[in-house]
Enzyme design. Structure first.
Site, mmCIF file in Angstrom:
data_model
loop_
_atom_site.group_PDB
_atom_site.id
_atom_site.type_symbol
_atom_site.label_atom_id
_atom_site.label_comp_id
_atom_site.label_asym_id
_atom_site.label_seq_id
_atom_site.Cartn_x
_atom_site.Cartn_y
_atom_site.Cartn_z
ATOM 1 N N HIS A 48 -10.753 -16.656 -20.339
ATOM 2 C CA HIS A 48 -12.139 -16.360 -20.695
ATOM 3 C C HIS A 48 -12.353 -14.855 -20.846
ATOM 4 O O HIS A 48 -13.491 -14.388 -20.833
ATOM 5 C CB HIS A 48 -13.090 -16.933 -19.639
ATOM 6 C CG HIS A 48 -13.038 -18.421 -19.562
ATOM 7 N ND1 HIS A 48 -13.862 -19.240 -20.304
ATOM 8 C CD2 HIS A 48 -12.224 -19.259 -18.861
ATOM 9 C CE1 HIS A 48 -13.582 -20.507 -20.045
ATOM 10 N NE2 HIS A 48 -12.590 -20.545 -19.177
ATOM 11 N N GLU A 99 6.027 3.050 -15.604
ATOM 12 C CA GLU A 99 6.528 4.304 -15.056
ATOM 13 C C GLU A 99 8.045 4.367 -15.190
ATOM 14 O O GLU A 99 8.614 5.445 -15.377
ATOM 15 C CB GLU A 99 6.108 4.456 -13.587
ATOM 16 C CG GLU A 99 6.271 5.865 -13.048
ATOM 17 C CD GLU A 99 5.585 6.053 -11.700
ATOM 18 O OE1 GLU A 99 4.403 6.450 -11.683
ATOM 19 O OE2 GLU A 99 6.237 5.799 -10.678
ATOM 20 N N GLY A 152 9.438 5.390 -5.441
ATOM 21 C CA GLY A 152 8.133 4.965 -4.936
ATOM 22 C C GLY A 152 7.733 3.580 -5.384
ATOM 23 O O GLY A 152 7.286 2.746 -4.592
ATOM 24 N N ARG A 153 7.915 3.281 -6.667
ATOM 25 C CA ARG A 153 7.493 1.979 -7.188
ATOM 26 C C ARG A 153 8.422 0.852 -6.757
ATOM 27 O O ARG A 153 8.128 -0.317 -6.976
ATOM 28 C CB ARG A 153 7.378 2.042 -8.709
ATOM 29 C CG ARG A 153 8.646 2.501 -9.416
ATOM 30 C CD ARG A 153 8.324 2.892 -10.850
ATOM 31 N NE ARG A 153 9.462 3.475 -11.559
ATOM 32 C CZ ARG A 153 9.810 4.758 -11.479
ATOM 33 N NH1 ARG A 153 9.145 5.588 -10.691
ATOM 34 N NH2 ARG A 153 10.831 5.222 -12.193
ATOM 35 N N LYS A 176 -0.707 16.524 -12.884
ATOM 36 C CA LYS A 176 -0.874 17.010 -11.503
ATOM 37 C C LYS A 176 -0.881 18.535 -11.445
ATOM 38 O O LYS A 176 -1.677 19.141 -10.725
ATOM 39 C CB LYS A 176 0.254 16.461 -10.627
ATOM 40 C CG LYS A 176 0.168 14.962 -10.358
ATOM 41 C CD LYS A 176 1.498 14.451 -9.882
ATOM 42 C CE LYS A 176 1.557 14.170 -8.437
ATOM 43 N NZ LYS A 176 2.813 13.580 -7.987
ATOM 44 N N GLU A 204 -3.437 13.514 -2.995
ATOM 45 C CA GLU A 204 -4.480 12.522 -2.769
ATOM 46 C C GLU A 204 -4.332 11.866 -1.399
ATOM 47 O O GLU A 204 -5.306 11.687 -0.648
ATOM 48 C CB GLU A 204 -4.434 11.435 -3.859
ATOM 49 C CG GLU A 204 -4.615 11.960 -5.270
ATOM 50 C CD GLU A 204 -3.288 12.184 -5.980
ATOM 51 O OE1 GLU A 204 -3.255 12.044 -7.210
ATOM 52 O OE2 GLU A 204 -2.286 12.504 -5.307
ATOM 53 N N LYS A 256 6.237 10.285 1.440
ATOM 54 C CA LYS A 256 7.615 10.669 1.743
ATOM 55 C C LYS A 256 7.689 12.120 2.202
ATOM 56 O O LYS A 256 8.293 12.439 3.224
ATOM 57 C CB LYS A 256 8.501 10.454 0.511
ATOM 58 C CG LYS A 256 9.971 10.784 0.755
ATOM 59 C CD LYS A 256 10.817 10.636 -0.508
ATOM 60 C CE LYS A 256 10.972 9.211 -0.930
ATOM 61 N NZ LYS A 256 11.923 9.058 -2.068
#
Length: 569
Positions: A391, A360, A273-274, A516, A219, A213
């Site tokens: 399993h 979050e 964002g999510r 961060k 990153e 954005k």
């Protein structure tokens, strides 16, 4: 709506707290004998079936939860979200991911302006651009068609689009439109992720979508600069404009990076964002892979749940029911986790996406007014597709910790297989487990049953299953783009319901900031130590020793020289 009164101070909360003792005396074996109760706990919308009869709840529990929803002003909070009010108070923002998939003629206002036309301007731009790339009207710098897309983003700019992409991979319609094309996602700043994403790729036929954005996400931008260098090293710096586009609102930084700002696709501050998979964040890379028409059906599916969520009465409202049951499990029954168990390999990335959306959003310790919570909120989400999970961790949920489970099944397989001579089809075998596991968790197996089966005494306790372990089942008619959109929206709104009832802000994420900021200090120290030989200062003993060991052991790595090193592929 602002109030310093916590929901736990209301009478409905206290009523539910007292009601817990009633439930503790009743086993699910007894509750499931009541067919009327079970029938009342089955809800259907648009061929999606929700069965929550295996929850540790009675009809009285549901009535008390509805009273709690009323005390929490749930309906008003839902309306405020859809009306574009700034319910994300800590960031002073609207929460309007529902506008991202609203029909073109809808009216959804933010600050007095209908945002739907802006949304559709971007969608139309994506439709045009993706069509040009897919038809070969847009070519790379050397005149070759762009067949591989690498989407660079992290968090919500990665997990949501990856979930939808993975779910569509084996859908026959979507797979047909994607033939000859590949979509990759680069998220981790670890250079291994870069190496894996560009292995076997030809820069001449690759298009990179940078999703940030602000165009400052550390990153994402380092990965973007890495792929920019990868393209430039092969095709020259001028090729960047033909091989890189952006999803961002910071056009100045986009241009400074070397991307033509006309090839930047916008989204807005009212998109968390999510919750951004339905924005250009997800729609652009998914349209490049599958075509815009398929993605539009995904948006329509999500929109159908939006309207259901806003208009359906609570007793028939899928997200509301799911949200209230989660509040009951977490805050009253004391279950801190939830297992998301899709019986479809196409949904293998669904649980990782919901982990972020849920944890979050609702991983908060204070109310929306900043008051510390004296009760538990938020839940630990994890999951794996059936039957793989059986399993892996089902041992724990059958005989260890009690973890409420969401079983998600699909009536029609994307890729049906039937072998002549087999008792059932492959999909029936899968669904046999989908139907059996909830009953196994609910009923368990008693010592008396085991003795009747002549199980040796020394194994009785090992083979006893206590049962009384809650679950719910969601049965989808199929798993096409439309249904995938519906499933996403059901969980998005379920998580909002939980936050609305708990009285927290589900739409900020200050908890990701501290690490961060500390990483920035470490980054400065690494640079100073590598380039100037400066000693490590300002860190505790443990961190100092770790940094010293790391610097000493990696002192001969290529990054100590002023040269560019790219992965060996």
């Amino acid at each position: 709506m602002a109030s310093t009164t916590l929901i736990c101070e209301t009478e409905p909360w206290k009523d539910l707290r007292a009601h817990v003792d009633d439930l503790k005396r009743t086993h699910l074996r007894e509750l499931l004998k009541d067919d009327k109760r079970s029938e009342s706990m089955t809800v259907e919308f648009d061929k999606i079936l929700l069965d929550y009869s295996r929850q540790r709840a009675t009809l009285d529990t549901l009535e008390k939860l509805n009273n709690l929803a009323e005390a929490a002003h749930l309906k008003e909070k839902i309306d405020r979200m859809f009306n574009g009010e700034r319910i994300n108070t800590t960031e002073n923002r609207s929460v309007l991911h529902v506008a991202l998939r609203a029909p073109r003629d809808s009216v959804i206002n933010s600050d007095g302006k209908n945002v739907v036309p802006d949304v559709w301007n971007v969608l139309d731009k994506i439709r045009d651009f993706s069509n040009r790339v897919r038809t070969g009207a847009w070519l790379g710098a050397t005149g070759k068609a762009l067949k591989d897309v690498v989407a660079i983003g992290i968090g919500g700019s990665f997990l949501g689009p990856l979930f939808v992409h993975t779910a569509l991979l084996t859908d026959p319609e979507a797979a047909g439109f994607a033939k000859g094309r590949r979509l990759h996602f680069l998220a981790n700043v670890d250079p291994i992720d870069v190496a894996r994403n560009i292995e076997g790729l030809n820069p001449e036929t690759a298009l990179v979508v940078v999703v940030s954005k602000t165009f400052t996400t550390a990153e994402t931008m380092l990965n973007a600069r890495t792929l920019r260098q990868w393209i430039s090293a092969s095709l020259g710096p001028q090729a960047v404009a033909k091989h890189m586009v952006a999803v961002s609102t910071n056009l100045k930084l986009v241009e400074n990076f070397g991307i033509d700002p006309t090839n930047a696709f916008a989204f807005w501050d009212w998109v968390g964002g999510r919750y951004s998979v339905c924005s250009a964040v997800g729609v652009l890379p998914l349209s490049l892979q599958y075509g815009f028409d398929v993605v539009e059906r995904f948006l329509s599916g999500a929109s159908s749940i939006d309207q259901h969520f806003r208009s359906a009465p609570f007793e028939k409202n899928l997200p509301v029911l799911l949200g209230l049951l989660s509040v009951w499990n977490v805050s009253f029954l004391g279950y801190p986790a939830r297992a998301i168990l899709p019986y479809s390999q196409a949904l293998e990335k669904f649980a990782p996406h919901i982990q972020q959306v849920s944890m979050e959003s609702n991983g908060k310790g204070v109310s929306i007014d900043g008051v510390p919570l004296p009760y538990e909120a938020g839940e630990i989400d994890f999951g794996e597709p059936g039957t793989n999970g059986q399993h892996s961790f089902y041992q724990l949920i059958h005989q260890g910790r009690v973890i409420p489970c969401d079983f998600i099944g699909v009536v029609k397989s994307q890729q049906p297989v039937y072998l002549k001579g087999e008792v059932v089809s492959n999909h029936d075998e899968l669904m046999s487990n989908f139907f059996a596991q909830p009953d196994a968790l609910a009923y368990g197996k008693t010592a008396e049953q085991l003795r009747n089966e002549n199980v040796p005494d020394h194994l009785i306790t090992h083979k006893t299953f206590s049962g009384n372990r809650p679950s719910l089942s969601i049965l989808l008619p199929s798993l096409n783009a439309y249904n995938i959109g519906q499933l996403l929206a059901i969980y998005e709104h379920r998580i909002a319901v939980e936050g609305f009832v708990w009285g927290i802000n589900s739409f900020d994420q200050w908890g990701v900031e501290l690490g961060k900021s500390l990483a920035t200090q470490v980054r400065k120290q690494l640079h100073a130590s590598r380039k100037k030989g400066e000693a490590i200062r300002g860190f505790n003993f443990s961190t100092t020793k770790l940094l010293e060991k790391y610097l000493q052991a990696s002192s001969e790595d290529p990054h100590t020289e002023e040269i560019t090193v790219l992965p060996k592929t």
